[in-house]
Design a protein around this motif. Sequence first.
Motif, PDB file in Angstrom:
ATOM      1  N   MET A   1      -0.043  -8.960 -11.377  1.00  0.00           N
ATOM      2  CA  MET A   1      -0.561  -8.860 -10.171  1.00  0.00           C
ATOM      3  C   MET A   1      -1.251  -7.816  -9.744  1.00  0.00           C
ATOM      4  SD  MET A   1       0.535 -10.206  -6.152  1.00  0.00           S
ATOM      5  CE  MET A   1       1.595  -9.130  -5.357  1.00  0.00           C
ATOM      6  N   SER A   2      -1.526  -7.077  -9.375  1.00  0.00           N
ATOM      7  CA  SER A   2      -1.957  -5.550  -8.809  1.00  0.00           C
ATOM      8  C   SER A   2      -1.699  -5.587  -8.062  1.00  0.00           C
ATOM      9  CB  SER A   2      -3.502  -5.095  -9.006  1.00  0.00           C
ATOM     10  OG  SER A   2      -4.687  -6.169  -8.166  1.00  0.00           O
ATOM     11  N   TRP A   3      -0.979  -4.197  -7.559  1.00  0.00           N
ATOM     12  CA  TRP A   3      -0.358  -4.055  -5.538  1.00  0.00           C
ATOM     13  C   TRP A   3      -1.233  -3.936  -4.924  1.00  0.00           C
ATOM     14  CZ3 TRP A   3       4.570  -5.181  -5.699  1.00  0.00           C
ATOM     15  CH2 TRP A   3       5.393  -4.786  -4.096  1.00  0.00           C
ATOM     16  N   PRO A   4      -1.590  -4.825  -3.463  1.00  0.00           N
ATOM     17  CA  PRO A   4      -2.298  -4.337  -2.481  1.00  0.00           C
ATOM     18  C   PRO A   4      -3.050  -2.730  -2.564  1.00  0.00           C
ATOM     19  CG  PRO A   4      -0.928  -6.134  -2.300  1.00  0.00           C
ATOM     20  CD  PRO A   4       0.179  -5.132  -2.947  1.00  0.00           C
ATOM     21  N   ALA A   5      -3.857  -2.769  -2.198  1.00  0.00           N
ATOM     22  CA  ALA A   5      -5.069  -2.091  -1.437  1.00  0.00           C
ATOM     23  C   ALA A   5      -4.947  -0.853  -0.385  1.00  0.00           C
ATOM     24  CB  ALA A   5      -6.150  -1.722  -1.778  1.00  0.00           C
ATOM     25  N   THR A   6      -4.600  -2.025   0.568  1.00  0.00           N
ATOM     26  CA  THR A   6      -4.955  -1.970   1.930  1.00  0.00           C
ATOM     27  C   THR A   6      -3.185  -2.378   2.502  1.00  0.00           C
ATOM     28  OG1 THR A   6      -6.046  -3.970   2.810  1.00  0.00           O
ATOM     29  CG2 THR A   6      -7.405  -2.010   1.640  1.00  0.00           C
ATOM     30  N   ALA A   7      -3.233  -1.510   3.595  1.00  0.00           N
ATOM     31  CA  ALA A   7      -2.034  -2.202   4.783  1.00  0.00           C
ATOM     32  C   ALA A   7      -2.623  -4.025   4.962  1.00  0.00           C
ATOM     33  CB  ALA A   7      -2.413  -2.268   6.303  1.00  0.00           C
ATOM     34  N   GLU A   8      -3.510  -4.606   4.842  1.00  0.00           N
ATOM     35  CA  GLU A   8      -4.390  -5.693   5.423  1.00  0.00           C
ATOM     36  C   GLU A   8      -3.738  -6.272   4.446  1.00  0.00           C
ATOM     37  OE1 GLU A   8      -8.176  -8.919   6.401  1.00  0.00           O
ATOM     38  OE2 GLU A   8      -8.565  -6.211   7.484  1.00  0.00           O
TER      39      GLU A   8
ATOM     40  N   ALA B   1      10.049  -6.792  -2.095  1.00  0.00           N
ATOM     41  CA  ALA B   1      10.050  -5.534  -2.840  1.00  0.00           C
ATOM     42  C   ALA B   1       8.761  -4.908  -2.081  1.00  0.00           C
ATOM     43  CB  ALA B   1       8.826  -6.800  -3.823  1.00  0.00           C
ATOM     44  N   SER B   2       7.701  -5.457  -1.002  1.00  0.00           N
ATOM     45  CA  SER B   2       7.199  -5.209  -0.077  1.00  0.00           C
ATOM     46  C   SER B   2       7.494  -4.470   0.962  1.00  0.00           C
ATOM     47  CB  SER B   2       5.694  -5.582  -0.019  1.00  0.00           C
ATOM     48  OG  SER B   2       6.281  -7.315   0.556  1.00  0.00           O
ATOM     49  N   TRP B   3       8.875  -4.712   1.265  1.00  0.00           N
ATOM     50  CA  TRP B   3       9.628  -3.553   2.129  1.00  0.00           C
ATOM     51  C   TRP B   3      10.348  -2.664   2.236  1.00  0.00           C
ATOM     52  CZ3 TRP B   3      11.711  -8.875   5.223  1.00  0.00           C
ATOM     53  CH2 TRP B   3      11.381  -8.752   6.684  1.00  0.00           C
ATOM     54  N   HIS B   4       9.857  -1.633   3.526  1.00  0.00           N
ATOM     55  CA  HIS B   4      10.557  -0.281   3.778  1.00  0.00           C
ATOM     56  C   HIS B   4      11.361  -0.563   2.424  1.00  0.00           C
ATOM     57  CE1 HIS B   4      11.222   3.900   4.630  1.00  0.00           C
ATOM     58  NE2 HIS B   4       9.834   3.545   4.256  1.00  0.00           N
ATOM     59  N   PRO B   5      12.053   0.752   2.216  1.00  0.00           N
ATOM     60  CA  PRO B   5      13.446   0.719   1.717  1.00  0.00           C
ATOM     61  C   PRO B   5      14.613   0.898   3.271  1.00  0.00           C
ATOM     62  CG  PRO B   5      12.269   2.141   0.214  1.00  0.00           C
ATOM     63  CD  PRO B   5      12.008   1.048   1.149  1.00  0.00           C
ATOM     64  N   SER B   6      14.110   1.421   4.150  1.00  0.00           N
ATOM     65  CA  SER B   6      15.044   1.309   5.656  1.00  0.00           C
ATOM     66  C   SER B   6      14.799   0.755   6.066  1.00  0.00           C
ATOM     67  CB  SER B   6      14.561   3.237   6.525  1.00  0.00           C
ATOM     68  OG  SER B   6      13.427   3.079   6.514  1.00  0.00           O
TER      69      SER B   6
ATOM     70  N   ASP C   1      -7.205   5.017   1.277  1.00  0.00           N
ATOM     71  CA  ASP C   1      -6.858   6.821   1.710  1.00  0.00           C
ATOM     72  C   ASP C   1      -6.153   6.488   2.405  1.00  0.00           C
ATOM     73  OD1 ASP C   1      -8.479   6.984  -0.493  1.00  0.00           O
ATOM     74  OD2 ASP C   1     -10.279   7.272   0.869  1.00  0.00           O
ATOM     75  N   ASP C   2      -5.274   6.678   3.123  1.00  0.00           N
ATOM     76  CA  ASP C   2      -4.333   6.597   4.031  1.00  0.00           C
ATOM     77  C   ASP C   2      -3.367   6.189   4.286  1.00  0.00           C
ATOM     78  OD1 ASP C   2      -6.462   6.412   6.335  1.00  0.00           O
ATOM     79  OD2 ASP C   2      -7.043   4.323   6.452  1.00  0.00           O
ATOM     80  N   ASP C   3      -1.991   6.719   4.375  1.00  0.00           N
ATOM     81  CA  ASP C   3      -1.026   6.541   3.910  1.00  0.00           C
ATOM     82  C   ASP C   3       0.009   5.943   5.087  1.00  0.00           C
ATOM     83  OD1 ASP C   3      -1.359   8.359   2.377  1.00  0.00           O
ATOM     84  OD2 ASP C   3      -0.440  10.237   3.385  1.00  0.00           O
ATOM     85  N   GLU C   4      -0.325   5.369   6.722  1.00  0.00           N
ATOM     86  CA  GLU C   4      -0.363   5.093   6.991  1.00  0.00           C
ATOM     87  C   GLU C   4      -0.228   3.779   7.966  1.00  0.00           C
ATOM     88  OE1 GLU C   4       1.956   7.390  10.536  1.00  0.00           O
ATOM     89  OE2 GLU C   4       3.040   7.443   8.864  1.00  0.00           O
TER      90      GLU C   4
ATOM     91  N   VAL D   1       5.319   3.966  -0.161  1.00  0.00           N
ATOM     92  CA  VAL D   1       6.314   3.715  -0.465  1.00  0.00           C
ATOM     93  C   VAL D   1       6.164   4.750  -2.157  1.00  0.00           C
ATOM     94  CG1 VAL D   1       8.279   4.074  -1.462  1.00  0.00           C
ATOM     95  CG2 VAL D   1       7.778   3.691   1.091  1.00  0.00           C
ATOM     96  N   ASP D   2       6.099   6.167  -2.436  1.00  0.00           N
ATOM     97  CA  ASP D   2       5.759   5.748  -4.316  1.00  0.00           C
ATOM     98  C   ASP D   2       3.682   5.403  -4.385  1.00  0.00           C
ATOM     99  OD1 ASP D   2       7.826   7.033  -4.586  1.00  0.00           O
ATOM    100  OD2 ASP D   2       9.234   5.238  -5.192  1.00  0.00           O
TER     101      ASP D   2
END
Length: 104
Positions: free
Chosen positions: A1-8, A28-33, A61-64, A91-92
């Motif tokens: 399975m490829s990782w989702p490309a968008t937050a949605e 695995a899809s939860w931020h480490p912090s 193309d976004d980071d958040e 993250v990464d």
Amino acid sequence: MSWPATAEALMRSRFEAFARGDAAHLLASWHPSTRPAELDLEPEVEWRRLQIADTVAGGPDDDEGVVEFRASYRSPGGAGLLHERSRFTRVDGRWVYLDGVILD
């Protein structure tokens, strides 16, 4: 399975993971912090429907990004609705769930 490309897309994959009881994908899809050490899913809760109410950024193309959603479920106590405004970040290079605010 490829990782989702968008937050949605990640939000949708996380909803499906809740519906399947896939704690490994959720962690695995939860931020480490903000990720819990373990996740106990309630097998008697049946996640039924996801409605995306709003998105802010969170594109390829976004980071958040922010995704507001409503998730309906059924439990032994009856039907319910989870309404949350969730924050996502990368993250990464991968989208992860950071945190969320429960809405009325």
